[in-house]
Write a protein that holds these residues in place. Structure first.
Motif: not given
Length: 464
Positions: A172-176
């Motif tokens: 989720x963090x990688x996709x903001x």
């Protein structure tokens, strides 16, 4: 229990580890626009709708302006691209308040009820998440499915393994994306291969809170699976963590199934009700979300209203497992906060539109008419308000994060034929809710960036 469980200082969440930003996301979108000021059940003018609207997103992915095209287009500069989609409807991204990412691959598994379903299907599936590579693979697929269905924020149960939560947060963090998740806590009445301890569950949860809560757009949810699978010591550890980190979320299950309720009564005979177990350990509060809430009495519902704890209604799961029908009238009468949720994989679809479809039918079976306007509110602004996140997500208000979806009323031949004849906003939304699924989601945007386009998975979209 060791002293570390009782002695530590809570940190202040920050955004120091936020993902890298694209150079610019400034753009304008001309379409029909819908958001909500308040609950349509309370105000007939709750919806804010622009038949020919303009949504302007800034370089930072925040909403700059929202309103009628006629009045706003003159504010655009020559460098702002305008995406014209006047026959489409833009709404805030959907918010799913209860689902399980380790159950992705065992969705639609047959069982005679909740407890056999857990034993025969759920627990064996969750065992595989001890493998970090497998957890990462499923996390990527799971988020692809959410985005394909227009869900931009979800309250997610991981498995008991710390690495499962790490995998979901990292993806989720990688996709903001703004996601809320937590490692499940279970230290009894479950297979040994899924059992933690009060201390290890505390240690893992605390480490995950420190690493992920407030990192970029990630938020943490303290996640005791349900009262029967946590000892008093583990629930006491949850109380300690909840006190130490007052802004984290809490999620669990309550009053889903009659067999489960009888079990809780045997395990906690001193407590007035199933819900009272959580109340005793100070786990009813704002940002606490309880799945199902079917078989509550009014005293329980009033207590949830008093504490601002939230009922996540999971209609496809409740029907699939034969758990019962949620009582919308009782919730309204007592002021209990309500949201909608898919509860994958007890729930049978990732689609919040299909969830609305079943929620409407469940309400009708109880003599309650659940309007399409209210269903869209519960899945957007209503969920954001209940979660205390309406200053960031769930609306198209200026300054909020530009998480939004583009809905296509002609997504299927039947939808095209039906929506060509609508004469009101309620009728249009009702057609989406009763006939729609992932095909109705033309595109999904998170923080101003397109993260899903119909017919394209994330890996392909990255090169589009």
């Amino acid at each position: 229990m060791a002293d570390p469980i009782l002695n530590h200082a809570a940190r202040t969440p920050g955004d120091a580890h936020a993902p890298s930003r694209a150079p610019s996301r400034r753009a304008a979108y001309r379409a029909r626009l819908l958001t909500f000021r308040v609950d349509p059940a309370l105000d007939e003018h709750a919806a804010v709708y622009h038949e020919d609207g303009l949504l302007i997103v800034g370089d930072d992915g925040k909403v700059v302006a929202f309103g009628d095209y006629a009045s706003l287009h003159v504010t655009l500069d020559a460098n702002t691209p305008v995406h014209a989609m006047r026959d489409k409807l833009i709404t805030p991204g959907f918010i799913d308040t209860h689902l399980h990412f380790p159950q992705t691959e065992m969705i639609a598994s047959p069982a005679s009820g909740l407890l056999p379903w857990l034993e025969n299907w759920t627990f064996p599936a969750e065992r595989t998440f001890e493998d970090a590579a497998h957890a990462a693979d499923v996390a990527a697929f799971f988020i692809d499915e959410l985005l394909a269905c227009g869900t931009t924020t979800a309250l997610v149960y991981c498995s008991v393994h710390r690495q499962s939560a790490e995998a979901l947060f990292a993806e989720a963090h990688a996709r903001d994306l703004r996601m809320i998740a937590g490692k499940v806590l279970m230290d009894r009445h479950c297979p040994e291969y899924l059992r933690d301890t009060a201390q290890s569950g505390y240690d893992d949860s605390r480490a995950l809170i420190e690493r992920w809560h407030g990192t970029g757009r990630q938020l943490y949810a303290l996640t005791p699976r349900f009262a029967p699978t946590s000892t008093e010591a583990q629930l006491e550890a949850c109380r300690t963590l909840a006190r130490a980190y007052p802004d984290i979320f809490i999620q669990s299950h309550v009053a889903e199934n009659h067999d489960e309720i009888r079990w809780v009564a045997e395990l906690f005979p001193e407590r007035r009700s199933y819900l009272d177990v959580y109340d005793h350990y100070e786990l009813l509060r704002a940002r606490a979300v309880y799945g199902h809430c079917i078989h509550l009495d009014d005293a329980d519902r009033i207590r949830m209203a008093e504490t601002q704890a939230i009922a996540a209604h999971c209609p496809t799961s409740n029907l699939f497992l034969g758990s019962g029908l949620f009582d919308f009238d009782a919730a309204a009468r007592t002021g209990m906060p309500v949201t909608l949720a898919t509860d994958v994989g007890g729930g049978t679809s990732f689609s919040m539109l299909q969830t609305m479809n079943e929620a409407h039918k469940v309400a009708r079976m109880g003599g309650h008419h659940l309007s399409a306007l209210r269903m869209f509110y519960l899945a957007t602004a209503g969920a954001a308000r209940a979660l205390d996140l309406d200053d960031r997500i769930g609306t198209l208000a200026v300054g909020t994060e530009a998480d939004f979806i583009v809905l296509d009323p002609a997504a299927t031949p039947l939808m095209a034929r039906r929506t060509a004849r609508v004469e009101s906003l309620e009728e249009l939304l009702f057609a989406f809710a009763l006939l729609g699924d992932d095909r109705a989601i033309l595109a999904t945007y998170a923080n101003g960036r397109r993260v899903h386009a119909r017919g394209m998975r994330q890996s392909a979209l990255a090169h589009a």
